[in-house]
Design an enzyme around this catalytic site. Structure first.
Site, PDB file in Angstrom:
ATOM      1  N   ARG A  16       0.910  -1.230   0.005  1.00  0.00           N
ATOM      2  CA  ARG A  16      -0.126   0.260  -0.047  1.00  0.00           C
ATOM      3  C   ARG A  16       0.616   1.246  -0.043  1.00  0.00           C
ATOM      4  O   ARG A  16       0.327   2.400  -0.321  1.00  0.00           O
ATOM      5  CB  ARG A  16      -0.884   0.073   1.206  1.00  0.00           C
ATOM      6  CG  ARG A  16      -2.118  -0.900   1.018  1.00  0.00           C
ATOM      7  CD  ARG A  16      -3.055  -0.936   2.225  1.00  0.00           C
ATOM      8  NE  ARG A  16      -2.527  -1.758   3.495  1.00  0.00           N
ATOM      9  CZ  ARG A  16      -2.988  -1.770   4.729  1.00  0.00           C
ATOM     10  NH1 ARG A  16      -4.120  -1.198   4.946  1.00  0.00           N
ATOM     11  NH2 ARG A  16      -2.467  -2.695   5.507  1.00  0.00           N
ATOM     12  N   LYS A 351      32.322  26.800  -1.284  1.00  0.00           N
ATOM     13  CA  LYS A 351      32.434  25.384  -1.709  1.00  0.00           C
ATOM     14  C   LYS A 351      33.761  25.016  -1.226  1.00  0.00           C
ATOM     15  O   LYS A 351      34.934  25.887  -1.704  1.00  0.00           O
ATOM     16  CB  LYS A 351      32.077  25.267  -3.021  1.00  0.00           C
ATOM     17  CG  LYS A 351      32.431  23.659  -3.373  1.00  0.00           C
ATOM     18  CD  LYS A 351      33.332  23.922  -4.486  1.00  0.00           C
ATOM     19  CE  LYS A 351      33.930  22.475  -4.724  1.00  0.00           C
ATOM     20  NZ  LYS A 351      35.136  22.322  -5.643  1.00  0.00           N
ATOM     21  N   ARG A 440      44.036  45.295 -15.376  1.00  0.00           N
ATOM     22  CA  ARG A 440      42.729  45.702 -16.465  1.00  0.00           C
ATOM     23  C   ARG A 440      43.347  46.646 -17.361  1.00  0.00           C
ATOM     24  O   ARG A 440      44.215  47.194 -17.312  1.00  0.00           O
ATOM     25  CB  ARG A 440      41.667  46.096 -15.262  1.00  0.00           C
ATOM     26  CG  ARG A 440      41.987  47.471 -14.800  1.00  0.00           C
ATOM     27  CD  ARG A 440      41.183  47.905 -13.649  1.00  0.00           C
ATOM     28  NE  ARG A 440      41.380  49.298 -13.101  1.00  0.00           N
ATOM     29  CZ  ARG A 440      40.966  49.791 -11.971  1.00  0.00           C
ATOM     30  NH1 ARG A 440      39.998  48.932 -11.271  1.00  0.00           N
ATOM     31  NH2 ARG A 440      41.091  50.934 -11.496  1.00  0.00           N
TER      32      ARG A 440
END
Length: 469
Positions: A16, A351, A440
């Site tokens: 069931r 992480k 940069r």
């Protein structure tokens, strides 16, 4: 004092449930339901436990391990037949045996202890755990004599009308004199509506032999719940969640809205911590004292130190120190180790990284496979580029370094202590301690050129519109 043993019935297939997962392995508040039963039996003093397995036997063995003994019920011929399979292991033992179903996770060790004590005090051959339900349909009825003694237990399908009206039900948990149990089991027949060998027939046999039958009525009807389908599973989950919440509240934890807070069975929380609604605490999560958790924090197997605040955060396998501020909307993945007084702000993902004391990663950053020292400031949008498509590489950032906004640190790379990385830089080489790195293109301004670009764009748009008409 005689020996206490347990037989756990776990051979039912559970059709069931409509699941490929074996019934007694379905989790309730993060733990397989049979595990609650085994833990309760152990806490009640059972020195030896035999688990009766059938369909899915290997999966049950794998989950439970070698702390118990196993017998196989190859054919499902009823509860009496199931218990009889334990005779080769327990049949000659002197002592008391608890028989309990593996799909009754809400039965407590406290109740088992009280049953055993009553059983011994009354010198009973068998004792049944009963409960009174307003709607007893589906349960076996406990039939008593006028003086209150137990005469027999009648299965629901075999009840006569007057027996069906009885509201005291059999929960399926019993205590027996071990040798008398197995002697009586050999006299059980299957002359009933199901054609099965009922364990409950043992009570009538023992009563007919002049043996004393006792009953312990639990004040908590929840202990009667046997999980046979998903509806019962949901009800067991709800009741277990309420039980877990009450335990934490009694230990000094504030649950602002316990009905909308999900805490699994293995979670520990220190006193004076406040847990806000929508929070999910899973697995072996451990939270210290004086913390603020949530709203809507989702922590799995995570440690949170004293005095930390964790809001709208997902964390798995992370360790957070004391007095940290995490979130909102942070994502801490496995291997994250955060020291004390650290701020991890909104939309930050970390992480497999170590973050030192007093460091701030305030917003919109990714820190992966990195070791970050103490007192570091990592600006908005800064990331560690740790993956080249094949391998993962580490980034090291020394104490008190400053990482400007929108900086890209291309691993493997080391940023020395007290170094300064200028905003917008893409760093591919190590930066020595105390140095400033800028990587940069030099800015070039072209006077009036913005107007030329807009005019050119408008002309092209107008040309496209004319050609379409």
């Amino acid at each position: 004092m005689d020996r206490i043993m347990a037989i756990v019935l776990a051979a039912g297939q559970g059709k069931r449930m409509k699941s490929k997962l074996y019934k007694v392995l379905h989790p309730v508040c993060g733990r397989p339901m049979v595990r609650y039963v085994l833990d309760a039996a152990a806490d009640a003093g059972c020195e030896r436990t035999v688990v009766v397995v059938g369909h899915g036997a290997e999966a049950v063995r794998e989950m439970i391990g070698d702390a118990v003994e196993y017998v196989l019920q190859a054919e499902r011929l009823g509860t009496g037949h199931a218990v009889l399979q334990a005779e080769p292991l327990l049949g000659e033992e002197e002592g008391t045996t608890v028989v309990v179903c593996g799909d009754t996770p809400l039965v407590t060790s406290e109740t088992m202890k009280k049953m055993i004590a009553l059983h011994r005090e009354q010198g009973a051959a068998a004792t049944v755990l009963t409960a009174e339900l307003p709607n007893p349909a589906g349960y076996g009825r406990v039939i008593r004599a006028a003086d209150g003694t137990v005469l027999r237990i009648v299965e629901d399908k075999d009840c006569k009308p007057e027996e069906a009206a009885v509201r005291e039900i059999n929960t399926g948990t019993y205590v027996f004199d071990n040798r008398k149990l197995f002697r009586a089991l050999k006299r059980v027949t299957n002359g009933n509506a199901q054609g099965e060998y009922y364990l409950t027939d043992v009570f009538g046999i023992l009563q007919g032999d002049g043996e004393k039958i006792a009953a312990f009525r639990t004040p908590d009807p929840a202990e009667a719940i046997g999980v046979n389908d998903r509806v019962a599973l949901g009800e067991a989950e709800r009741l277990m969640r309420r039980r877990i919440a009450a335990r934490h509240q009694r230990n000094g934890v504030t649950l602002v809205d316990a009905d909308h807070t999900y805490i699994e069975a293995g979670v520990e929380i220190g006193p004076d911590t406040v847990v806000y609604p929508g929070t999910i605490l899973r697995g072996s999560t451990s939270i210290g004292s004086d913390c603020r958790i949530g709203p809507h924090a989702d922590l799995t197997d995570t440690v949170v130190g004293n005095g930390s605040v964790v809001r709208q955060t997902v964390a798995e396998g992370a360790v957070l120190g004391e007095a940290c501020s995490i979130g909102p909307f942070a994502f801490l993945r496995p291997g994250t180790r955060v020291a004390n007084h650290v701020k991890i702000g909104d939309f930050v993902e970390i992480k497999n990284s170590v973050i030192g004391d007093d460091t701030k990663v305030s917003h919109l950053s990714y820190i992966g496979d990195a070791t970050v020292g103490t007192g570091v400031n990592i600006g908005c949008g800064a990331i560690t580029a740790n993956y080249d498509g094949y391998n993962k590489f580490r980034t090291e950032i020394g104490d008190h370094a400053f990482i400007g906004s929108n900086a890209n640190l291309i691993a493997p790379v080391r940023i020395g202590s007290n170094a300064y990385v200028v905003a917008g830089s893409t760093i591919t080489n190590d930066v020595p301690p105390g140095d400033m790195a800028i990587a940069r293109e030099r800015q070039v301004n072209k006077p009036g050129y913005a107007d030329k670009i807009r005019a050119k764009a408008r002309a092209k748009r107008d040309q496209n519109l004319n050609s379409s008409t």
